[in-house]
Design a protein around this motif. Structure first.
Motif, PDB file in Angstrom:
ATOM      1  N   GLY B 178      12.661  15.570 -11.584  1.00 32.02           N
ATOM      2  CA  GLY B 178      12.947  15.317 -10.180  1.00 32.02           C
ATOM      3  C   GLY B 178      12.149  16.491  -9.433  1.00 32.02           C
ATOM      4  N   GLY B 184      16.789  16.492  -5.523  1.00 31.48           N
ATOM      5  CA  GLY B 184      16.359  16.494  -7.122  1.00 31.48           C
ATOM      6  C   GLY B 184      17.532  16.971  -7.902  1.00 31.48           C
ATOM      7  N   THR B 235      14.280   9.084 -12.326  1.00 37.32           N
ATOM      8  CA  THR B 235      13.453  10.005 -11.114  1.00 37.32           C
ATOM      9  C   THR B 235      13.960   9.674  -9.924  1.00 37.32           C
ATOM     10  OG1 THR B 235      11.798  11.079 -10.222  1.00 37.32           O
ATOM     11  CG2 THR B 235      11.257   8.792 -10.929  1.00 37.32           C
ATOM     12  N   ASN B 237      12.363  10.918  -7.380  1.00 32.91           N
ATOM     13  CA  ASN B 237      11.099  11.368  -6.679  1.00 32.91           C
ATOM     14  C   ASN B 237      10.622  10.362  -5.658  1.00 32.91           C
ATOM     15  OD1 ASN B 237      10.668  13.419  -8.371  1.00 32.91           O
ATOM     16  ND2 ASN B 237       8.564  13.000  -8.655  1.00 32.91           N
TER      17      ASN B 237
END
Lengths: 315, 422
Positions: B178, B184, B235, B237
């Protein structure tokens, strides 16, 4: 094994990319004593020009034309800008390139907009080069490495085997003598500046599509190439080469290391818990701090070896 | 002839002028504080256009009665500091509503600044529409009366994601990666917490944080994921950070499942292409290809909006929260019979309204919108379930599961402080 091999390859390709960028910077510095703050901006201009050209007539012509254009722009900057400023000394030169870097970013944003542009890898280079173990190595990375090595070879041959190279080398240390011998030193300066910018432009052409082409790309690499030049030794081409590879490999491997001060002390039987004061800092792993390692190296080098790894001059 | 009418016209216009304040049509301006330059700009630009699409729609259909809404972009360059400058400049220009979402770090800074501003400037309060910042803290420990969240938070999404993942017995080793900031950190915490509860046998083989919007080359991270032997990557992201991660994974032939929060955002579909087929999954509060999961009229309404947006801007519509914001905001102004931020904020609390997911509710206790979630997989367009593709790739998201709002709902620890109702 697989991991080490590919990390090494990734590190080397990143390092070679850094070298393409920093070679021009270090050449210009060693010749003219100018620390070119606008160098990374020429990298960006190279990427954008390549984007513009490749969307019209394809990637391969862009690979040649874009660096040449950047070189011409660089030469013009030297001829009509730096040369005039030169007589006032180094600080005005520094400020000139500093201001120029901002102007270039703004101009690029005016022409191509503020968002990233879609500059993509040409289809003939987008496959994989080889597969080792179960990991594939992208062809474009191989291509980047090849271009960087070819460039290194070309610079080396030009500096050592050609007349202009000898003049450049001589002008490095004894500009006045070279001038009395009848060589046009200002023109040599212009060529070196233009050539250095063209190298940055070339790096932009192949880096722009490997990563992202956007207005902040100059700022992203701007600081790291100064690290390379300082660590390698100001003005040393060989130093820049080794420093680039060192930083490339170091950053790639650092990402993989999960060791932190907590694990280090843990090995000696000292255990930290989340209640320990400063635990937030102690538990930072090497991979977390990987992005700042080059700057740490910069600081250490300046303290313990100010001339850099291969620098000849003091400071 | 004409002179005879003048007094009458005058009288009418005077009457109209006095009557006007009761139902004056106002254009309420909202400052849209997002990244509008650089690698993350496409998302901000896309969302601004989404907002503008719906304010236009709302104006035509009179969602807010006589009033209309206008969104104006303020570039925060992705930084919390710059966002505060833009907030100040917006307030100075008379803005009383702001919208932001991309970056929980930014959202936390804005909430803090708005709380202070509102406390110090009674009568000039500012309300914050959050369309995508999903740090749970924003509706828990740091909840604020002035903040309204229209996205589902990290925990709600992880609840859905981990339930789905837990059913898949082939998942043995999970790698979490992350961006190193509030969001994150929350994703990795939530992933560990929920997986431990639902599938204690799953091993977490890696947990990485990288600087946000700095990494241009993810191949070192991909090599590390590969070396860890992970079969699944989770993730949080988004934007270029997810696009480049997937691109690097594709380049080195990494064949793990990717459980993502934001695979639909600008640039990611192009980066995935054929390589992401069946591997990349995403959890979100809305998806267009839901023909088997929602009523037909609702599906067609959504599809109509997506198609029109694509035709007009040649871009994909994905931030459905922009619809919810305009819808709730309009309804609240209409019902409060006011454009005053305090009155509108009180009206929005606990309000039920129409979003593109049907009727949803802005929970009163923490200002977290309660809405269903969808899990979907990157698949080839088949014309039956996967009808709309993304970024002209020929691939789109196939919906696997719809999680009803009450299932995805999470308890809150929010102790909301409300202003005096005047």
């Amino acid at each position: 094994m697989e991991f080490t091999f590919f990390s090494l390859l990734n590190g080397l390709s990143y390092g070679l990319m850094l070298f393409m960028l920093s070679s021009g910077l270090t050449l210009i510095f060693s010749m003219m004593g100018v620390l070119n703050f606008a160098h990374a901006s020429f990298y960006m201009v190279g990427a954008y020009l390549a984007y513009a050209i490749s969307s019209q007539i394809g990637f391969w012509p862009a690979l040649v034309i874009a660096p040449l254009l950047v070189g011409i722009i660089g030469a013009a900057v030297e001829r009509f800008g730096l040369r005039t400023v030169h007589k006032w000394g180094h600080i005005p030169e520094l400020l000139f390139t500093f201001g120029l870097s901002y102007v270039i970013v703004e101009v690029v944003q005016l022409i191509w907009g503020r968002a990233a542009v879609r500059y993509v890898i040409p289809p003939e280079l987008s496959g994989s080069l080889f597969t080792a173990y179960s990991t594939t190595f992208p062809m474009y990375r191989g291509f980047m490495m090849l271009i960087a090595l070819l460039m290194l070879l070309a610079i080396y041959l030009m500096l050592t085997r050609t007349r202009i190279g000898l003049v450049i080398q001589a002008a490095l240390t004894h500009p006045n003598t070279v001038e009395t011998l009848g060589h046009n030193v200002p023109r040599v300066f212009m060529l070196v500046f233009g050539g250095g910018c063209a190298l940055a432009g070339l790096a932009g052409v192949i880096g722009g599509n490997a990563f992202v082409t956007e207005p902040s790309m100059a700022a992203t690499v701007g600081s790291i190439i100064f690290v390379v030049v300082v660590v390698g030794g100001m003005g040393s081409l060989a130093g820049a080469f080794f420093a680039s590879l060192l930083i490339g490999v170091m950053q790639t491997f650092a990402v993989a290391l999960d060791n932190s001060l907590v694990t280090l002390f843990g090995r000696f039987g000292v255990d930290f818990t989340p209640d320990t004061p400063g635990y937030e800092v102690l538990k930072l792993s090497i991979s977390d701090v990987a992005p700042i390692l080059p700057y740490l190296l910069l600081v250490l080098i300046l303290i313990f070896r100010p001339m850099g790894l291969m620098g000849k001059r003091e400071g | 002839m004409t002179t005879q009418f003048r007094p009458l016209i005058l009288a009418i216009s005077v009457a109209a002028a006095f009557a006007a304040p009761i139902a004056a049509a106002e254009v309420v301006k909202v400052a849209f504080i997002e990244t509008l330059t650089g690698a993350f700009a496409p998302i901000g630009q896309n969302q601004l256009r989404s907002y503008q699409t719906f304010t236009e729609m709302g104006k035509q259909k009179k969602w807010a009665g006589e009033h209309s809404i206008e969104f104006v972009g303020f570039d925060n360059k992705g930084s919390p500091q710059e966002s505060l400058n833009q907030l100040k400049s917006a307030i100075d220009q008379g803005y009383r509503y702001i919208a932001q979402g991309n970056g929980s770090g930014v959202a936390l800074a804005l909430v803090d600044a708005i709380n202070k501003h509102n406390q110090r400037n009674p009568g000039k309060e500012v309300v914050f529409f959050n369309h995508s910042a999903i740090d749970p803290d924003l509706t828990n420990s740091k909840c604020s009366f002035w903040h309204f969240r229209f996205d589902a938070n990290v925990d709600m999404k992880m609840e859905a994601l981990s339930s789905f993942l837990a059913k898949d017995q082939s998942v043995k080793k999970v790698y979490i990666i992350g961006q190193n900031y509030a969001h994150g950190h929350q994703v990795t915490r939530a992933a560990k917490e929920f997986l431990k509860r639902k599938r204690p046998d799953i091993e977490i083989v890696g947990d990485d944080l990288h600087p946000i919007a700095q990494v241009k080359d993810f191949s070192p991270y991909v090599a590390k994921i590969k070396a860890s032997g992970a079969d699944t990557v989770i993730t949080g992201n988004w934007g270029a950070d997810l696009a480049l991660l997937i691109k690097a994974a594709k380049d080195s032939g990494l064949k793990t499942n990717f459980f993502t929060y934001y695979a639909g955002t600008s640039g990611v579909p192009t980066a995935m292409g054929a390589a992401g087929e069946d591997l990349v999954k995403t959890v979100g509060y809305w998806e267009v290809n839901t023909i088997k999961f929602v009523p037909k009229t609702q599906y067609e309404y959504s599809k109509g909006i997506v198609d029109t947006f694509k035709k007009k801007y040649n871009d994909d519509f994905y931030t459905m929260a922009t619809y919810s914001v305009v819808s709730l905001f309009s309804k609240a102004m209409k019902e409060a019979k006011s454009t005053d931020p305090v009155k509108v904020a009180f009206a929005m609390e606990g309000m039920k309204f129409q979003s593109m997911n049907g009727e949803v509710e802005m929970r009163k206790s923490d200002h977290q919108l309660q809405q269903p979630l969808f899990i979907s997989t990157w698949s080839k367009v088949d014309g039956k379930e996967v009808i709309n593709d993304r970024e002209n790739t020929g691939y789109g998201f196939r919906t696997n599961q719809k999680i009803e709002s009450f299932v995805a709902s999470q308890p809150t620890s929010c102790q909301m402080k409300r202003p005096d109702r005047s």
